[in-house]
Design a protein around this motif. Structure first.
Motif, PDB file in Angstrom:
ATOM      1  N   LEU A  96      52.545  75.395  35.298  1.00 18.73           N
ATOM      2  CA  LEU A  96      52.941  76.518  36.137  1.00 18.73           C
ATOM      3  C   LEU A  96      51.829  77.546  36.107  1.00 18.73           C
ATOM      4  O   LEU A  96      51.298  77.878  35.035  1.00 18.73           O
ATOM      5  CB  LEU A  96      54.238  77.139  35.617  1.00 18.73           C
ATOM      6  CG  LEU A  96      54.793  78.353  36.378  1.00 18.73           C
ATOM      7  CD1 LEU A  96      55.220  77.959  37.790  1.00 18.73           C
ATOM      8  CD2 LEU A  96      55.978  78.963  35.622  1.00 18.73           C
ATOM      9  N   ASP A  97      51.442  78.067  37.274  1.00 18.58           N
ATOM     10  CA  ASP A  97      50.407  79.094  37.324  1.00 18.58           C
ATOM     11  C   ASP A  97      50.886  80.375  36.650  1.00 18.58           C
ATOM     12  O   ASP A  97      52.084  80.672  36.622  1.00 18.58           O
ATOM     13  CB  ASP A  97      50.032  79.394  38.774  1.00 18.58           C
ATOM     14  CG  ASP A  97      48.979  78.430  39.307  1.00 18.58           C
ATOM     15  OD1 ASP A  97      48.397  77.682  38.518  1.00 18.58           O
ATOM     16  OD2 ASP A  97      48.753  78.433  40.529  1.00 18.58           O
ATOM     17  N   ALA A 100      52.865  82.893  38.995  1.00 16.88           N
ATOM     18  CA  ALA A 100      53.925  82.270  39.789  1.00 16.88           C
ATOM     19  C   ALA A 100      55.231  82.294  39.010  1.00 16.88           C
ATOM     20  O   ALA A 100      55.233  82.387  37.775  1.00 16.88           O
ATOM     21  CB  ALA A 100      53.554  80.833  40.137  1.00 16.88           C
ATOM     22  N   ALA A 102      59.041  80.141  38.825  1.00 17.85           N
ATOM     23  CA  ALA A 102      59.731  78.923  39.237  1.00 17.85           C
ATOM     24  C   ALA A 102      61.190  79.217  39.548  1.00 17.85           C
ATOM     25  O   ALA A 102      61.836  80.016  38.857  1.00 17.85           O
ATOM     26  CB  ALA A 102      59.641  77.880  38.128  1.00 17.85           C
ATOM     27  N   TRP A 106      63.792  74.095  39.137  1.00 16.52           N
ATOM     28  CA  TRP A 106      62.445  73.523  39.203  1.00 16.52           C
ATOM     29  C   TRP A 106      62.312  72.281  38.315  1.00 16.52           C
ATOM     30  O   TRP A 106      61.975  71.189  38.793  1.00 16.52           O
ATOM     31  CB  TRP A 106      61.450  74.600  38.792  1.00 16.52           C
ATOM     32  CG  TRP A 106      60.015  74.230  38.738  1.00 16.52           C
ATOM     33  CD1 TRP A 106      59.235  73.746  39.753  1.00 16.52           C
ATOM     34  CD2 TRP A 106      59.151  74.360  37.591  1.00 16.52           C
ATOM     35  NE1 TRP A 106      57.945  73.575  39.316  1.00 16.52           N
ATOM     36  CE2 TRP A 106      57.865  73.940  38.000  1.00 16.52           C
ATOM     37  CE3 TRP A 106      59.338  74.804  36.282  1.00 16.52           C
ATOM     38  CZ2 TRP A 106      56.764  73.944  37.132  1.00 16.52           C
ATOM     39  CZ3 TRP A 106      58.252  74.819  35.413  1.00 16.52           C
ATOM     40  CH2 TRP A 106      56.989  74.389  35.839  1.00 16.52           C
ATOM     41  N   THR A 126      55.039  74.945  46.669  1.00 18.12           N
ATOM     42  CA  THR A 126      54.581  76.263  46.244  1.00 18.12           C
ATOM     43  C   THR A 126      54.567  77.202  47.439  1.00 18.12           C
ATOM     44  O   THR A 126      53.846  76.965  48.409  1.00 18.12           O
ATOM     45  CB  THR A 126      53.175  76.183  45.621  1.00 18.12           C
ATOM     46  OG1 THR A 126      53.211  75.271  44.515  1.00 18.12           O
ATOM     47  CG2 THR A 126      52.707  77.543  45.148  1.00 18.12           C
ATOM     48  N   CYS A 149      48.858  77.201  47.646  1.00 20.18           N
ATOM     49  CA  CYS A 149      50.230  76.947  48.074  1.00 20.18           C
ATOM     50  C   CYS A 149      50.327  75.683  48.920  1.00 20.18           C
ATOM     51  O   CYS A 149      49.321  75.151  49.399  1.00 20.18           O
ATOM     52  CB  CYS A 149      50.761  78.150  48.857  1.00 20.18           C
ATOM     53  SG  CYS A 149      50.893  79.642  47.845  1.00 20.18           S
ATOM     54  N   THR A 150      51.545  75.204  49.090  1.00 21.54           N
ATOM     55  CA  THR A 150      51.795  74.027  49.903  1.00 21.54           C
ATOM     56  C   THR A 150      51.442  74.333  51.355  1.00 21.54           C
ATOM     57  O   THR A 150      51.860  75.342  51.903  1.00 21.54           O
ATOM     58  CB  THR A 150      53.269  73.607  49.794  1.00 21.54           C
ATOM     59  OG1 THR A 150      53.569  73.355  48.411  1.00 21.54           O
ATOM     60  CG2 THR A 150      53.546  72.356  50.610  1.00 21.54           C
ATOM     61  N   ASN A 168      51.729  73.510  40.335  1.00 22.38           N
ATOM     62  CA  ASN A 168      53.155  73.208  40.400  1.00 22.38           C
ATOM     63  C   ASN A 168      53.299  71.704  40.296  1.00 22.38           C
ATOM     64  O   ASN A 168      53.511  71.016  41.289  1.00 22.38           O
ATOM     65  CB  ASN A 168      53.752  73.728  41.714  1.00 22.38           C
ATOM     66  CG  ASN A 168      55.238  73.438  41.848  1.00 22.38           C
ATOM     67  OD1 ASN A 168      55.894  73.033  40.890  1.00 22.38           O
ATOM     68  ND2 ASN A 168      55.779  73.630  43.039  1.00 22.38           N
ATOM     69  N   ILE A 223      58.240  76.813  43.473  1.00 24.68           N
ATOM     70  CA  ILE A 223      57.762  78.008  42.788  1.00 24.68           C
ATOM     71  C   ILE A 223      57.246  78.992  43.834  1.00 24.68           C
ATOM     72  O   ILE A 223      56.934  78.609  44.963  1.00 24.68           O
ATOM     73  CB  ILE A 223      56.657  77.702  41.757  1.00 24.68           C
ATOM     74  CG1 ILE A 223      55.348  77.304  42.447  1.00 24.68           C
ATOM     75  CG2 ILE A 223      57.102  76.627  40.774  1.00 24.68           C
ATOM     76  CD1 ILE A 223      54.150  77.256  41.515  1.00 24.68           C
ATOM     77  N   HIS A 224      57.174  80.251  43.445  1.00 24.25           N
ATOM     78  CA  HIS A 224      56.665  81.308  44.327  1.00 24.25           C
ATOM     79  C   HIS A 224      55.393  81.855  43.708  1.00 24.25           C
ATOM     80  O   HIS A 224      55.415  82.381  42.591  1.00 24.25           O
ATOM     81  CB  HIS A 224      57.726  82.392  44.518  1.00 24.25           C
ATOM     82  CG  HIS A 224      58.979  81.885  45.152  1.00 24.25           C
ATOM     83  ND1 HIS A 224      59.179  81.901  46.509  1.00 24.25           N
ATOM     84  CD2 HIS A 224      60.085  81.297  44.608  1.00 24.25           C
ATOM     85  CE1 HIS A 224      60.356  81.369  46.796  1.00 24.25           C
ATOM     86  NE2 HIS A 224      60.924  80.992  45.650  1.00 24.25           N
ATOM     87  N   HIS A 225      54.295  81.699  44.420  1.00 23.54           N
ATOM     88  CA  HIS A 225      52.964  82.007  43.909  1.00 23.54           C
ATOM     89  C   HIS A 225      52.449  83.302  44.511  1.00 23.54           C
ATOM     90  O   HIS A 225      52.393  83.467  45.730  1.00 23.54           O
ATOM     91  CB  HIS A 225      52.016  80.859  44.253  1.00 23.54           C
ATOM     92  CG  HIS A 225      50.645  80.991  43.679  1.00 23.54           C
ATOM     93  ND1 HIS A 225      49.587  81.475  44.398  1.00 23.54           N
ATOM     94  CD2 HIS A 225      50.164  80.691  42.447  1.00 23.54           C
ATOM     95  CE1 HIS A 225      48.501  81.470  43.640  1.00 23.54           C
ATOM     96  NE2 HIS A 225      48.823  81.004  42.455  1.00 23.54           N
TER      97      HIS A 225
END
Length: 365
Positions: A96-97, A100, A102, A106, A126, A149-150, A168, A223-225
């Motif tokens: 996990l960054d 970020a 989760a 997750w 992400t 991110c994705t 992620n 996750i939210h980065h």
């Protein structure tokens, strides 16, 4: 000797600067809030003695299992991850960054993928958390990988992929026994330029070591980065896309252009042209940012191509390279039982942060 392996996830968070203190605490809290509890959280500090000591103090009496470790290798994200892998007790290792958080399920969604014994890695989705409050109008979703991110173009649902995205992702611990760890010298190893691709190279290497291995992305593992304002600017976009080309050249040199650029060819010939057309259509309809997005896609391709060409030339001249080493277990100082009755382990290697002067190593985008 290595500690007895436990069933479940060791979560590795690589950290490098006190400037992200609140982000680090939020990342750890999101791990502690998981519906499927982790075996442990490993905070790997990249040659920053002050941060190491501050985190040890912060989590000394924590009711949750948290271990604070010093990066045992050279500065940078790859060596930090390898340090975490070597110390991990879980039979699954998740990354996990440090900036970020989760979502609650997750790890639960990661775990579901490992019901199939062929699955060696599971990644997730992400989502960008823009510091300015929203996506810049000119920033194309097809290039969200620029900010870690994705990106638009990855299929939805649970899908088989060539590689997972490192900020992620999760792996079976045995994957590293078979393929070795993350390569140092290819990703962010203290260079000011935002390089990447270390997880791509690892996953391709894993596929070669274990031809029957399956790698998945499950977009329910979210996750939210955090995306700081500086990374919302075109200057960062320009630098990051060029650096990606440099990194891809190293990967192609290692594993061959066929595997090293297989996914990129599909992305460049199918996903990006559609993005340009959407941008031009939006511009024709006077929608904000349409022309900017189309232009950014064209520029991003050109910058990455330029970096790839230069990186290939340097590689042929012997100017680039990276190192892959097996994961060696770290010496353990043994458990300390805190006043809460929980074990707290603090592992220090190679002088542990005695090199805090100078710029700390960079972490993943």
């Amino acid at each position: 000797m290595r500690a007895r392996t436990a069933s479940g996830f060791s979560v590795v968070i690589c950290v490098y600067t006190e400037d992200r203190w609140e982000d680090i605490l939020a990342a750890v809290s999101s791990v502690h809030a998981q519906s499927l509890p982790a075996v442990e959280t490993l905070l790997v500090v990249d040659h920053n003695h002050a941060l190491l000591e501050r985190l040890e103090k912060e989590y000394k009496d924590c009711a949750e299992p948290v271990r604070v470790l010093a990066n045992a290798g050279p500065r940078g994200l790859s060596a930090g991850r390898n340090t975490g892998i070597a110390a991990a007790r879980g039979d699954l290792v998740a990354f996990l960054d440090d900036d970020a958080v989760a979502e609650r399920d997750w790890l639960h969604h990661f775990a579901a993928g490992y019901a199939d014994p062929r699955v060696m890695a599971v990644g997730g989705r992400t989502m960008p958390a823009w510091a300015s409050g929203g996506r810049p109008h000119w920033f194309p979703e097809e290039f969200d990988w620029v900010v870690g991110c994705t990106y638009k173009g990855i299929p939805a649902g649970k899908v088989r992929v060539r590689n997972v995205l490192g900020g992620n992702a999760s792996f079976r611990r045995t994957a590293f026994d078979a393929a070795g760890g993350f390569a140092t010298g290819i990703g962010r190893d203290g260079d000011k330029r935002p390089l990447g691709c270390e997880e791509t190279e690892l996953c391709i290497r894993l596929g070669k070591a274990l031809p029957d291995a399956v790698l998945l992305i499950d977009d329910r593992a979210v996750i939210h980065h955090k995306v700081p304002v500086v990374r919302e600017r075109f200057g960062y976009f320009r630098t990051r896309t060029y650096a990606e080309g440099l990194s891809k050249a190293l990967v192609a040199r290692s594993v061959g252009a066929g595997k090293g650029l297989e996914s990129e060819r599909r992305y460049t010939t199918r996903v990006l042209p559609r993005g340009v057309l959407r941008g031009l259509r939006d511009a024709a309809l006077l929608r904000p940012g349409g022309a900017g997005r189309a232009g950014a896609i064209v520029y991003g391709v050109a910058a990455a191509a330029g970096g790839y060409v230069l990186g290939s030339v340097r590689a042929r001249r012997g100017g680039g390279g990276f190192t892959v080493a097996p994961i060696a277990p770290l010496p353990d100082t043994g458990p300390d039982t805190g006043p809460d009755g929980h074990e707290h382990r603090h592992v220090r290697e190679n002088g542990a942060g005695g090199e805090s002067e100078g710029r700390e190593g960079a972490t993943q985008a």
